[in-house]
Design a protein around this motif. Structure first.
Motif, PDB file in Angstrom:
ATOM      1  N   TRP A  55       0.823  -1.217   0.000  1.00 30.68           N
ATOM      2  CA  TRP A  55       0.000   0.000   0.000  1.00 30.68           C
ATOM      3  C   TRP A  55       0.851   1.259   0.000  1.00 30.68           C
ATOM      4  O   TRP A  55       0.451   2.278  -0.547  1.00 30.68           O
ATOM      5  N   TRP A  56       2.040   1.199   0.596  1.00 29.50           N
ATOM      6  CA  TRP A  56       2.866   2.398   0.763  1.00 29.50           C
ATOM      7  C   TRP A  56       3.023   3.124  -0.574  1.00 29.50           C
ATOM      8  O   TRP A  56       3.439   2.535  -1.559  1.00 29.50           O
ATOM      9  N   PRO A  57       2.633   4.407  -0.643  1.00 28.41           N
ATOM     10  CA  PRO A  57       2.623   5.132  -1.926  1.00 28.41           C
ATOM     11  C   PRO A  57       3.998   5.188  -2.582  1.00 28.41           C
ATOM     12  O   PRO A  57       5.002   5.486  -1.927  1.00 28.41           O
ATOM     13  N   ARG A  58       4.044   4.876  -3.881  1.00 25.52           N
ATOM     14  CA  ARG A  58       5.275   4.968  -4.660  1.00 25.52           C
ATOM     15  C   ARG A  58       5.363   6.339  -5.321  1.00 25.52           C
ATOM     16  O   ARG A  58       4.332   6.950  -5.609  1.00 25.52           O
ATOM     17  N   PRO A  59       6.572   6.829  -5.526  1.00 24.23           N
ATOM     18  CA  PRO A  59       6.716   8.147  -6.166  1.00 24.23           C
ATOM     19  C   PRO A  59       6.131   8.174  -7.571  1.00 24.23           C
ATOM     20  O   PRO A  59       6.301   7.237  -8.347  1.00 24.23           O
ATOM     21  N   VAL A  60       5.400   9.220  -7.871  1.00 24.30           N
ATOM     22  CA  VAL A  60       4.880   9.472  -9.214  1.00 24.30           C
ATOM     23  C   VAL A  60       5.377  10.858  -9.621  1.00 24.30           C
ATOM     24  O   VAL A  60       4.969  11.869  -9.039  1.00 24.30           O
ATOM     25  N   LYS A  61       6.292  10.894 -10.605  1.00 24.13           N
ATOM     26  CA  LYS A  61       6.931  12.152 -11.021  1.00 24.13           C
ATOM     27  C   LYS A  61       7.577  12.863  -9.832  1.00 24.13           C
ATOM     28  O   LYS A  61       7.428  14.070  -9.625  1.00 24.13           O
ATOM     29  N   GLY A  62       8.244  12.033  -9.002  1.00 26.10           N
ATOM     30  CA  GLY A  62       8.981  12.611  -7.890  1.00 26.10           C
ATOM     31  C   GLY A  62       8.150  12.886  -6.654  1.00 26.10           C
ATOM     32  O   GLY A  62       8.683  13.282  -5.621  1.00 26.10           O
ATOM     33  N   ARG A  63       6.847  12.678  -6.705  1.00 26.90           N
ATOM     34  CA  ARG A  63       5.982  12.939  -5.547  1.00 26.90           C
ATOM     35  C   ARG A  63       5.212  11.659  -5.191  1.00 26.90           C
ATOM     36  O   ARG A  63       4.869  10.863  -6.057  1.00 26.90           O
ATOM     37  N   ARG A  64       4.952  11.482  -3.916  1.00 23.86           N
ATOM     38  CA  ARG A  64       4.199  10.307  -3.475  1.00 23.86           C
ATOM     39  C   ARG A  64       2.706  10.615  -3.500  1.00 23.86           C
ATOM     40  O   ARG A  64       2.276  11.662  -3.027  1.00 23.86           O
ATOM     41  N   ALA A  65       1.943   9.673  -4.073  1.00 22.84           N
ATOM     42  CA  ALA A  65       0.494   9.873  -4.239  1.00 22.84           C
ATOM     43  C   ALA A  65      -0.238   9.526  -2.945  1.00 22.84           C
ATOM     44  O   ALA A  65      -0.897   8.494  -2.834  1.00 22.84           O
ATOM     45  N   TRP A  66      -0.110  10.403  -1.938  1.00 26.94           N
ATOM     46  CA  TRP A  66      -0.708  10.106  -0.629  1.00 26.94           C
ATOM     47  C   TRP A  66      -2.219  10.135  -0.672  1.00 26.94           C
ATOM     48  O   TRP A  66      -2.885   9.345  -0.016  1.00 26.94           O
ATOM     49  N   ARG A  67      -2.783  11.066  -1.432  1.00 29.13           N
ATOM     50  CA  ARG A  67      -4.250  11.177  -1.460  1.00 29.13           C
ATOM     51  C   ARG A  67      -4.873   9.886  -1.976  1.00 29.13           C
ATOM     52  O   ARG A  67      -5.857   9.379  -1.413  1.00 29.13           O
ATOM     53  N   ALA A  68      -4.311   9.328  -3.029  1.00 29.59           N
ATOM     54  CA  ALA A  68      -4.835   8.078  -3.597  1.00 29.59           C
ATOM     55  C   ALA A  68      -4.660   6.905  -2.632  1.00 29.59           C
ATOM     56  O   ALA A  68      -5.394   5.915  -2.705  1.00 29.59           O
ATOM     57  N   ALA A  69      -3.689   7.025  -1.722  1.00 30.15           N
ATOM     58  CA  ALA A  69      -3.457   5.938  -0.775  1.00 30.15           C
ATOM     59  C   ALA A  69      -4.499   5.911   0.333  1.00 30.15           C
ATOM     60  O   ALA A  69      -4.751   4.862   0.922  1.00 30.15           O
ATOM     61  N   PHE A  70      -5.095   7.057   0.625  1.00 24.64           N
ATOM     62  CA  PHE A  70      -6.058   7.134   1.721  1.00 24.64           C
ATOM     63  C   PHE A  70      -7.512   7.139   1.257  1.00 24.64           C
ATOM     64  O   PHE A  70      -8.406   6.811   2.029  1.00 24.64           O
ATOM     65  N   ILE A  71      -7.735   7.535   0.015  1.00 21.27           N
ATOM     66  CA  ILE A  71      -9.101   7.634  -0.504  1.00 21.27           C
ATOM     67  C   ILE A  71      -9.217   6.762  -1.750  1.00 21.27           C
ATOM     68  O   ILE A  71      -8.435   6.926  -2.696  1.00 21.27           O
ATOM     69  N   PRO A  72     -10.168   5.816  -1.793  1.00 21.97           N
ATOM     70  CA  PRO A  72     -10.310   4.959  -2.982  1.00 21.97           C
ATOM     71  C   PRO A  72     -10.534   5.787  -4.251  1.00 21.97           C
ATOM     72  O   PRO A  72     -11.288   6.757  -4.246  1.00 21.97           O
TER      73      PRO A  72
END
Length: 457
Positions: free
Chosen positions: A167-184
């Motif tokens: 589940w741990w967010p992977r970097p997308v264009k240098g940024r971690r997709a935290w919002r997608a990790a917490f909200i479906p």
């Protein structure tokens, strides 16, 4: 040309995914069963209040009869039976509950406390909560089922740990997709199921670990041989001779009335002259009841089962009499002198026993409406995670495939975090440790057996 080896992060991801998959294959049926039976047990009090409404409630009278007279009305109906304990009514509209063991059956007999009329009986084995609890605890397979569930619970911890890694967010264009990790996130097909599975899994992960650990405290190896044994209340402080019977013998089918940390403690015996002042005057059941009522709002009383047996008064989160473990109290009284042979409450509990006593009310949803609603929601979400995991596998699996279609096996890689987690689990939970080593060896063996690998991978 051979395909290039994956990068180290990707190899770690594949390793976690593979272990998550195999843990899920083993755990999912049992975890789903635990979640569904947990839901049944949460609803059991409401179901039984409707099912046994005519037995549980009475019209209040002027004065309740003595417990001795009420039990005297029960005994002639079961000439071959033994009255083992009684639960006095906690309110004017409740009946008295009398536990009777007869011909290998545990019965609860309901008595009108104002008239001593026997309202009816219920076989403990037929109660909704009893059936659900036996499935929940042993799969109806006794010790074998207990060991299977202990193993499954330990692997569910592996499932949770690897799931959080995935589940741990992977970097997308240098940024971690935290919002997608917490909200479906909305997505078609398997991607949508994956988002929902991952985010809900994160939100319920801590609760699942809590359920697993408090549930495993009842199991035969980790619970009975290690954790419970370390936190058992020492019998020697009683100051009275010990019997050969553990306090757990006061439990009966479908009712764990004895506090967890007292189950393995031997009962004291009567007749030694030990103890501190307790019941004054003749030691009758009514005198014991008055003594208990002065200290507790709701409780049960176990009757002496032999010449050296004791009266036991107990109220705890385990029995459902209390929701605040800090008010737990168990008393053992000499049946001849009425003296207190033991008084065990919150202050006498070890740190582990305090954690278990407090956790029981939370595990069973008894600590208020919010706890109850959270327990219901958690069981429902855990059941959904089991179903969604199967759906994702089905959508990923080729239609014509006749194999398990596990995630691809990565090249050997030292996953220090994963090794540390598995080592910790193996040390803490012996059955899990043995199975982890077995599965790891099997996974390494698959690399050398292409025919087996083709089926299982």
């Amino acid at each position: 040309m051979p395909s290039p080896s994956p990068s180290r992060p990707m190899a770690l991801y594949r390793a976690a995914w593979r272990w998550h998959f195999y843990a899920g294959v083993f755990v999912t049926p049992f975890l789903l069963l635990l979640a569904l039976t947990g839901l049944v047990m949460l609803f059991a009090p409401q179901i039984e209040r409707l099912q046994y409404r005519a037995f549980l409630t009475v019209t209040p009278g002027q004065t309740a009869l003595s417990l001795d007279r009420q039990i005297d009305a029960v005994r002639p109906l079961y000439p071959a039976g033994e009255v083992t304990r009684v639960r006095p009514p906690a309110s004017p509209t409740q009946s008295t509950q009398v536990a009777v063991t007869t011909q290998g059956r545990d019965l609860t007999v309901y008595v009108n406390p104002y008239t001593a009329q026997v309202l009816g009986q219920v076989d403990q084995a037929s109660r909704v909560n009893t059936v659900a609890e036996k499935i929940h605890g042993t799969l109806l397979l006794g010790d074998t089922g207990d060991r299977i569930l202990e193993l499954a619970s330990g692997w569910a911890l592996v499932l949770t740990a690897t799931g959080l890694f995935l589940w741990w967010p992977r970097p997308v264009k240098g940024r971690r997709a935290w919002r997608a990790a917490f909200i479906p996130q909305r997505a078609p097909g398997r991607a949508g199921w994956k988002h929902l599975h991952a985010t809900l899994g994160f939100w319920v992960a801590g609760i699942l670990v809590f359920f697993l650990l408090t549930g495993m405290a009842w199991t035969g190896v980790w619970g009975g041989k290690i954790v419970q044994a370390w936190n058992t209340f020492p019998a020697l402080v009683y100051g009275a001779p010990k019997s050969t019977l553990p306090t757990a013998t006061l439990n009966r089918e479908g009712e764990k009335a004895v506090p967890w940390n007292l189950e393995q403690t031997p009962l004291p015996t009567s007749g030694s002259g030990a103890g501190t002042p307790g019941v004054t005057g003749p030691v009758t059941l009514d005198a014991v009841n008055r003594y208990a009522a002065a200290q507790l709002p709701s409780y049960w009383i176990a009757l002496p089962g032999s010449r050296d047996g004791v009266y036991t008064i107990s109220a705890s989160t385990m029995s459902g009499d209390l929701t605040d473990a800090r008010r737990d109290l168990t008393l053992h009284l000499d049946q001849y002198s009425g003296r207190e042979l033991a008084r065990v409450g919150w202050n006498e509990y070890s740190l582990g026993a305090k954690g278990m006593a407090a956790g029981i009310a939370l595990h069973q949803g008894r600590h208020g409406p919010l706890n109850y609603a959270l327990a219901l929601l958690s069981c429902a979400v855990i059941a959904f995670l089991c179903v969604s995991g199967v759906v994702m596998w089905w959508l990923r699996r080729p239609a014509a495939a006749r194999r398990l279609h596990a995630p691809p096996m990565p090249n050997p890689v030292i996953w220090k975090g994963g090794v540390a987690i598995m080592a910790a689990l193996g040390i803490a939970f012996p059955l899990v440790g043995v199975s982890l080593v077995a599965v790891l060896l099997l996974d390494l063996l698959l690399r050398r057996l292409p025919a087996v690998k083709a089926v299982l991978s």
